[in-house]
Enzyme design. Sequence first.
Site, PDB file in Angstrom:
ATOM      1  N   GLN A 125     -20.009  31.187 -32.106  1.00 11.11           N
ATOM      2  CA  GLN A 125     -21.039  30.486 -32.878  1.00 11.11           C
ATOM      3  C   GLN A 125     -20.772  28.986 -32.867  1.00 11.11           C
ATOM      4  OE1 GLN A 125     -22.233  31.625 -37.205  1.00 11.11           O
ATOM      5  NE2 GLN A 125     -20.635  30.087 -37.407  1.00 11.11           N
ATOM      6  N   GLY A 126     -21.727  28.204 -32.377  1.00 14.09           N
ATOM      7  CA  GLY A 126     -21.545  26.750 -32.340  1.00 14.09           C
ATOM      8  C   GLY A 126     -22.273  26.073 -33.482  1.00 14.09           C
ATOM      9  N   TYR A 127     -21.668  26.047 -34.646  1.00 15.73           N
ATOM     10  CA  TYR A 127     -22.296  25.425 -35.818  1.00 15.73           C
ATOM     11  C   TYR A 127     -21.567  24.147 -36.228  1.00 15.73           C
ATOM     12  CZ  TYR A 127     -25.453  29.393 -36.943  1.00 15.73           C
ATOM     13  OH  TYR A 127     -26.426  30.334 -36.941  1.00 15.73           O
ATOM     14  N   SER A 128     -20.332  24.295 -36.777  1.00 15.71           N
ATOM     15  CA  SER A 128     -19.634  23.143 -37.356  1.00 15.71           C
ATOM     16  C   SER A 128     -19.306  22.094 -36.307  1.00 15.71           C
ATOM     17  CB  SER A 128     -18.325  23.588 -38.005  1.00 15.71           C
ATOM     18  OG  SER A 128     -18.578  24.434 -39.081  1.00 15.71           O
ATOM     19  N   SER A 160     -14.578  30.253 -33.575  1.00 12.32           N
ATOM     20  CA  SER A 160     -13.713  31.422 -33.385  1.00 12.32           C
ATOM     21  C   SER A 160     -14.064  32.132 -32.091  1.00 12.32           C
ATOM     22  CB  SER A 160     -13.869  32.395 -34.550  1.00 12.32           C
ATOM     23  OG  SER A 160     -13.423  31.786 -35.728  1.00 12.32           O
ATOM     24  N   GLU A 243     -28.179  47.020 -43.891  1.00 17.07           N
ATOM     25  CA  GLU A 243     -27.579  47.895 -44.895  1.00 17.07           C
ATOM     26  C   GLU A 243     -26.313  47.213 -45.386  1.00 17.07           C
ATOM     27  OE1 GLU A 243     -27.326  51.104 -42.147  1.00 17.07           O
ATOM     28  OE2 GLU A 243     -29.005  52.173 -43.035  1.00 17.07           O
TER      29      GLU A 243
END
Lengths: 403, 358
Positions: A125-128, A160, A243
């Site tokens: 995931q490339g967010y921060s 990560s 769920e």
Amino acid sequence: MDLSYGEELEGYRGEVAKFLEDNWPLQGDEAKLDWNEQAVKFRQRAIDAGYLCRNIPKQYGGSEQEPDVLKAQIIREEFGRTRAPMEPRGIGTMMLVPTLLERGNEWQKEKFVPPTIRGDVAWCQGYSEPGSGSDLASLKTRGELVNGEWVINGQKIWTSGATSADYMFVLVRTEPEASKHAGISYLLMDMKQPGIEVRPLRQMTGGADFCEVFFTDAKTPEDWIVGKRGEGWLVSRTTLKHERNSIGSTQQTRALFAGLVQLAKDRKIDGKPAIEDPSIRQRLAALEGYVKAHQYAGYRTLTKDAKGEDPGMITMMNKIISTNIGHDIARLAIDLLGEDGLLDAGGTSMAAMMSGGHERWISHYMYSLGIAVAGGTANIQRNVIGERGLGLPRDAAAERSSK
Amino acid sequence: MNFDLSEEQEMLQETVRQFLENECPPTTLREIFDGDTGFEPSLWKGLVEMGVAGLHLPEEHGGAGLEILDLAVVAEVLGYMAAPGPFLGHALAGLALAEGGSEEQKKKWLPRLATGDALGTVAIGEADGGWLPHQWSVAGGEALTGTKKNVLFGEHADLVVVGTAGGGLSLVERDAPGLEWKPTEGADRTRRLCELTLSKTPAEALPQGETAAARLRDVALVLLAADAFGGSSRLVEMSVEYAKTREQFGVTIGHFQALKHQLANMAVEVEPSRGLYWYAAHALDHVQDEAERTAAVAKAHITDRYMQIARDAVEAHGGIGFTWECDVQIWFKRAMFDRAFLGNPAMHRERAAQMAGW
């Protein structure tokens, strides 16, 4: 009030148990395959039987079951009991797949969902970014459309699994003229390309679970965008229908606490088992109050979800509650270790924490901090609880900056 | 799997809350708090008419035959509203009789307790932290001599259930000779206490007193935990409300992260406790082997949270929070009561440790 699952669901539990008895562990030649290959084979059978990937449509490789949190819980319990593989863990199944199902194009779902849920491909995931943590929407990594493809320049951090990931889903600024949130797009990209450099970050534990990722004219096709240009912020915040696993973290916490009690029995203070020490007994018993409260809060959430009612504020609190208990357990464990608390974690990764030796407690002592910070620091969680849970006004600076 | 209150239980809570909102608004609450007796007969009568006095008593003796959880959800609301009055002692006296009394004793007293025609209380505390059955020292028998402390609304009671040496229980009636009451200046003026001196006072032992005393202890712990959950929830609400209205630097103080985080922390301490007291109450009727220990854990945990939340609430209110006129002090003192009555958290944590075989 009834903590049993009732006749119908116990019948369902029997079916799940029977399936597992027949299908796991694999038999014959299949048992000789390595674990990952076995897991892929088994998962397909469990999907066909309707036990895994329950919220994913059949056309994308899922089993497309009616949402039922209680059945989902029974499946987790039975699979956990027999140590059968569940859906591949990771950000791909947890974050990307639900987002694609909600917001992706047909071809994107067909191309990416099936291999992700089988565990054939992994995502990061490339967010921060270095300058954009809590204020994520201030991100600066640029994406420009040049000759029919996105050209990406900038840097991500705390990514990560970047060393092993096949793909990244990434937030980039594609509309520099637009306001802060409206200038962001949500792109998918191939990690195996010359424009991407991954540098692992060494953590205080000595291990390296996350990385810095540098983009220098990294490329991705024009249509590898989820949602429209400038909709990336909304796409990244898609509310996921799933769920909810409301008691998973409480079960982990209980297991950790049981380990702590065992540690107190094993270690000695002045030649006697530490658990006979009055101050240790007090601390253990006080901690147990939190552990039990968390446990029953989980049962209540499960019930509310099953009834289709809103469990309320508690759903915003689970992370911070787990974090607080994790801190307390770590503090008590390090005291119980006595002079062994001088030692290094003895391992360099999550693997050390999972091991059986005392070094796992030292590793936990440090990792509990990582958990407190990952995915939004405890202070960010407090903002969420304060603003969305208690209805307090937004912080003035945050309010101004989001306009 | 249904870990939630029933519609009936939710309705019961709502009915009691509505009644108290109408009949015991803050002005009335403060009057009773500041008054001489802390006992407002019309308020108690109203609660009794809703069936609160006999919820847990057997139907054959005029009660509603419900469970401890039903009683506990009422205790939560009383805690939430800081309702003054004799609920706790009365409920425990009825429980002791129902569990440990002879048929004759039950027939004589339970219908009157269920209708509120008679008021009951329990005399279980002794000096030096002697709260629990195994610590009691007043010798049982046909006449009792000794001192019991911290008896709830003793001067108003028609019937006192007295804890005796060896962990038994005896009944003493209001007009019995040699019985003397002395008020105790308790901090919590919504639940008044007295000291009871017995001098050769005629008494009647409960045949199953020992079993009843153990259950009385566990139920009392759960009712205190429920009260503490209700009270601490209310303090969080009051503090949040204040943060939304009080202005400084041109904005409501709830804008400031320092306070917002403190309020969030308070909510995080309180909210999960709901299920703990529910389960502790549920266990008393359905999970025998966990009941005693869970009651101890719940009392220790939730009353400890309540006290800390009360301190936090005073701080969140600033200077006004430290005044007598601010309602926070009423809940603060209920927190002191819930925490200390029947033994402090450390005592029950040690019990929990022993019961776990630690």
